[in-house]
Design a protein around this motif. Structure first.
Motif, PDB file in Angstrom:
ATOM      1  N   VAL A 377       0.833  -1.207   0.000  1.00 56.68           N
ATOM      2  CA  VAL A 377       0.000   0.000   0.000  1.00 56.68           C
ATOM      3  C   VAL A 377       0.870   1.260   0.000  1.00 56.68           C
ATOM      4  N   ALA A 378       2.031   1.202   0.619  1.00 59.75           N
ATOM      5  CA  ALA A 378       2.946   2.344   0.608  1.00 59.75           C
ATOM      6  C   ALA A 378       3.596   2.497  -0.764  1.00 59.75           C
ATOM      7  N   ARG A 379       4.005   1.376  -1.335  1.00 61.80           N
ATOM      8  CA  ARG A 379       4.641   1.432  -2.662  1.00 61.80           C
ATOM      9  C   ARG A 379       3.655   1.917  -3.723  1.00 61.80           C
ATOM     10  N   ALA A 380       2.363   1.643  -3.530  1.00 65.59           N
ATOM     11  CA  ALA A 380       1.342   2.139  -4.467  1.00 65.59           C
ATOM     12  C   ALA A 380       1.229   3.655  -4.414  1.00 65.59           C
ATOM     13  N   SER A 381       1.641   4.236  -3.266  1.00 67.30           N
ATOM     14  CA  SER A 381       1.627   5.700  -3.117  1.00 67.30           C
ATOM     15  C   SER A 381       2.970   6.323  -3.475  1.00 67.30           C
ATOM     16  N   GLY A 382       3.892   5.512  -3.959  1.00 67.10           N
ATOM     17  CA  GLY A 382       5.170   6.044  -4.425  1.00 67.10           C
ATOM     18  C   GLY A 382       6.322   5.924  -3.460  1.00 67.10           C
ATOM     19  N   LEU A 383       6.102   5.350  -2.279  1.00 64.99           N
ATOM     20  CA  LEU A 383       7.208   5.187  -1.326  1.00 64.99           C
ATOM     21  C   LEU A 383       8.062   3.998  -1.751  1.00 64.99           C
ATOM     22  N   ASN A 384       9.288   4.279  -2.099  1.00 64.05           N
ATOM     23  CA  ASN A 384      10.172   3.259  -2.676  1.00 64.05           C
ATOM     24  C   ASN A 384      10.936   2.536  -1.568  1.00 64.05           C
ATOM     25  N   TYR A 385      10.243   1.654  -0.858  1.00 65.75           N
ATOM     26  CA  TYR A 385      10.863   0.940   0.262  1.00 65.75           C
ATOM     27  C   TYR A 385      10.289  -0.462   0.367  1.00 65.75           C
ATOM     28  N   ASP A 386      11.177  -1.418   0.474  1.00 60.14           N
ATOM     29  CA  ASP A 386      10.809  -2.820   0.681  1.00 60.14           C
ATOM     30  C   ASP A 386      11.909  -3.423   1.555  1.00 60.14           C
ATOM     31  N   VAL A 387      11.522  -4.049   2.650  1.00 57.81           N
ATOM     32  CA  VAL A 387      12.521  -4.605   3.578  1.00 57.81           C
ATOM     33  C   VAL A 387      13.458  -5.557   2.844  1.00 57.81           C
ATOM     34  N   ARG A 388      12.924  -6.308   1.906  1.00 54.00           N
ATOM     35  CA  ARG A 388      13.733  -7.311   1.213  1.00 54.00           C
ATOM     36  C   ARG A 388      14.897  -6.682   0.451  1.00 54.00           C
ATOM     37  N   LYS A 389      14.770  -5.405   0.107  1.00 57.61           N
ATOM     38  CA  LYS A 389      15.860  -4.732  -0.608  1.00 57.61           C
ATOM     39  C   LYS A 389      16.721  -3.882   0.337  1.00 57.61           C
ATOM     40  N   SER A 390      16.082  -3.185   1.283  1.00 58.27           N
ATOM     41  CA  SER A 390      16.835  -2.283   2.165  1.00 58.27           C
ATOM     42  C   SER A 390      17.542  -3.033   3.301  1.00 58.27           C
ATOM     43  N   PHE A 391      16.910  -4.114   3.804  1.00 64.61           N
ATOM     44  CA  PHE A 391      17.522  -4.935   4.860  1.00 64.61           C
ATOM     45  C   PHE A 391      17.446  -6.400   4.425  1.00 64.61           C
ATOM     46  N   PRO A 392      18.157  -6.772   3.337  1.00 63.95           N
ATOM     47  CA  PRO A 392      17.969  -8.118   2.755  1.00 63.95           C
ATOM     48  C   PRO A 392      18.322  -9.239   3.735  1.00 63.95           C
ATOM     49  N   VAL A 459      11.506  -8.207   8.717  1.00 61.74           N
ATOM     50  CA  VAL A 459      11.175  -8.926   7.477  1.00 61.74           C
ATOM     51  C   VAL A 459      10.026  -8.178   6.779  1.00 61.74           C
ATOM     52  N   GLU A 460       9.791  -8.543   5.520  1.00 61.41           N
ATOM     53  CA  GLU A 460       8.665  -8.002   4.758  1.00 61.41           C
ATOM     54  C   GLU A 460       7.574  -9.067   4.692  1.00 61.41           C
ATOM     55  N   THR A 461       6.411  -8.784   5.260  1.00 64.57           N
ATOM     56  CA  THR A 461       5.284  -9.707   5.151  1.00 64.57           C
ATOM     57  C   THR A 461       4.401  -9.265   3.986  1.00 64.57           C
ATOM     58  N   VAL A 462       3.302  -9.975   3.769  1.00 63.18           N
ATOM     59  CA  VAL A 462       2.368  -9.557   2.723  1.00 63.18           C
ATOM     60  C   VAL A 462       1.712  -8.226   3.071  1.00 63.18           C
ATOM     61  N   LYS A 463       1.762  -7.823   4.325  1.00 62.22           N
ATOM     62  CA  LYS A 463       1.176  -6.549   4.741  1.00 62.22           C
ATOM     63  C   LYS A 463       2.217  -5.430   4.781  1.00 62.22           C
ATOM     64  N   GLY A 464       3.495  -5.762   4.881  1.00 60.50           N
ATOM     65  CA  GLY A 464       4.531  -4.739   4.930  1.00 60.50           C
ATOM     66  C   GLY A 464       5.625  -5.071   5.936  1.00 60.50           C
ATOM     67  N   GLU A 465       6.241  -4.001   6.463  1.00 62.35           N
ATOM     68  CA  GLU A 465       7.410  -4.116   7.335  1.00 62.35           C
ATOM     69  C   GLU A 465       7.016  -4.656   8.718  1.00 62.35           C
ATOM     70  N   LEU A 466       7.637  -5.762   9.117  1.00 58.35           N
ATOM     71  CA  LEU A 466       7.390  -6.373  10.427  1.00 58.35           C
ATOM     72  C   LEU A 466       8.701  -6.371  11.208  1.00 58.35           C
TER      73      LEU A 466
END
Length: 522
Positions: A377-392, A459-466
């Motif tokens: 939902v954040a990425r849909a608003s343009g926030l370029n953040y995903d735990v899998r990339k920033s904290f792999p 971690v990144e869940t289906v809902k986001g940052e956990l």
């Protein structure tokens, strides 16, 4: 600024002590008198992201308030701490969402919010007896909270004027979903305000966790939110392996990614189907739900559990996996993907479907950032953040090359991001299967944690940052475990998305978020 330089920098802005733990965590002490100024500096000057706040009981008269920040560009965490006897210094003037964390601490530990405008209860509902604080050490684990006979009303926001009225919905819902109250304030057909009240089923998860041996805690983690069972179990594995400074072999890492991405597939198929349901597009809805069920059956055949529970454990894996099973997974997915793309293609070519989802339920990027939205939902608003990339973690440093983002932030953008991440999941699974060189044998080492160690996992869940913070206590138990779940902050995004929309579009907006109630009912 790298982590070593920033640790020293914190000493120049008013912190009295600063140390690095676990390679990417800074812990810095401040006081209740300068915590506001330092927090503002971390936000404005150093561009750090505020991600949460929690309390740790030092003894019966002292509490340590911890404020969590991240530097996602350089991949490290900062925990700003101060000791307090009875108050939480409010940061609501610095961070819009700070009130959520402060109210949670106040309800569970009995501390007073000092200086905050929003002090209403968030966990402790009016029916709770007075003077009970479930996360204090003197609250016994088998203690139940008694209900009061007379209760005060919760003060919802009131619409001013003769034309406005309110529509209360829940907490009991016709669809037998989890409990939540939605208070719509409308003028005519348009929604002027939506207040969401959750926390009707406090389960005492963090209290239970503090009273369980570390060797059994994976079972509790994966039951916090069933749709993200694997992500929670991987979170626990990450925390324990970080504290012990150990890791698992590359084949187990790849297999964990397979499970994580299978979880994303069956969830996103159901999410996409739900959006189709809420615009009355029955055919793709039924087909996609059917395919989600096929994935769950695949998960059961692979692990013995539809939600892949009791499979991921710290330092090992709890099932045997051979190449034949992995080829079965790959063949099933390859056959299914063709059909999924066909069905999704139908929706993207339907002008009646697009007419409902385009420019509906918009959360702009600036607001999404203030509300601390995370995940798809954040990425849909343009926030370029995903735990899998920033904290792999696991093998995501090799798999996750870029994030899927959109700009407008509406239902259609959330729909498109989830489709993109659904397709990514298939690719990540194929690559992970190809990378596994040997049969994986069940291996369950005994966990022995060192008293006093502490750490953060994410971690990144289906809902986001956990996120989880853990500090080890005596007898191989954790003395404190704190969870910052994606749904804790993302629910506020739904309140923003429905503004100026009509009430009948609420289910559509809601399904495009599809947040978890149980992540709030901890």
């Amino acid at each position: 600024m790298n982590i070593n330089d920033f640790k020293d920098e914190l000493m120049t802005v008013g912190c009295s002590e600063s140390k690095i733990l676990n390679d990417n965590e800074i812990y810095s002490n401040c006081t209740q008198f300068n915590v506001q100024a330092i927090s503002l500096l971390l936000k404005k000057k150093y561009k750090l992201k505020f991600i949460g706040e929690f309390c740790y009981e030092v003894d019966s008269s002292k509490f340590m308030i911890n404020i969590l920040f991240t530097n996602s560009k350089n991949g490290y965490f900062i925990t700003l701490r101060y000791i307090s006897e009875d108050i939480i210094v409010s940061l609501q003037d610095v961070f819009e969402q700070a009130n959520l964390f402060e109210r949670e601490i106040s309800d569970l530990f009995g501390l007073k919010i000092n200086g905050g405008k929003e002090t209403r209860h968030i966990v402790k509902h009016e029916i709770w007896e007075d003077g009970v604080y479930p996360l204090r050490k003197d609250f016994e684990i088998d203690r139940k909270i008694n209900e009061k006979f007379e209760i005060n009303n919760y003060k919802f926001k009131q619409i001013i004027g003769d034309e406005g009225f309110q529509i209360p919905v829940g907490p009991i819902h016709a669809g037998i979903i989890e409990p939540g109250h939605f208070r719509f304030s409308v003028i005519g057909e348009e929604i002027e305000n939506l207040e969401i009240r959750l926390g009707y089923k406090h389960r005492g998860i963090e209290k239970i966790a503090e009273n369980m041996d570390a060797n059994k805690l994976n079972l509790l983690f994966e039951r916090i939110a069933c749709e993200s069972s694997v992500a929670y179990s991987v979170l626990y594995a990450q925390l324990v392996e970080k504290l012990l400074k150990e890791t698992v072999n590359p084949d187990i890492k790849s297999f964990r990614v397979i499970l994580l991405e299978l979880e994303r597939i069956h969830n996103f198929l159901a999410d996409i189907a739900g959006i189709c349901t809420d615009v009355g597009f029955s055919y793709p809805s039924k087909k996609l739900n059917y395919m989600s069920e096929i994935i769950k059956q695949l998960c059961e055949n692979l692990t013995g559990s539809r939600y892949m529970r009791n499979t991921v454990i710290p330092l090992g894996i709890n099932i045997d996996v051979d190449k034949e099973k992995l080829l079965y997974v790959k063949d099933t997915l390859e056959n299914l993907l063709v059909r999924i793309k066909y069905i999704i293609g139908i929706t993207l070519e339907s002008f009646t479907f697009l007419d409902r989802v385009e420019n509906t339920g918009i959360v702009k990027m600036k607001k999404a950032k203030k509300l601390m939205l995370t995940g798809a939902v954040a990425r849909a608003s343009g926030l370029n953040y995903d735990v899998r990339k920033s904290f792999p973690y696991e093998t995501y440093s090799k798999l996750k090359i870029e994030n899927n983002t959109e700009e407008i932030g509406g239902v259609f953008e959330r729909y498109k991001v989830k489709i993109a991440e659904l397709y990514d999941a298939f690719t990540f699974i194929y690559k992970s299967i190809d990378s596994i060189s040997n049969d994986i044998k069940r291996d369950r080492p005994v966990i022995r944690l060192k008293n006093g160690t502490e750490g953060i996992a994410i971690v990144e869940t289906v809902k986001g940052e956990l996120i989880v913070y853990g500090k080890v206590g005596e007898n191989n138990n954790f003395d404190r475990l704190y969870f910052k779940t994606p749904s804790f902050t993302n629910w506020q995004g739904l309140s923003e998305a429905v503004l100026d929309e009509i009430v009948p579009d609420f289910p559509l907006c809601n399904k495009s978020f599809n947040m978890s109630y149980s992540e709030n009912d901890r």
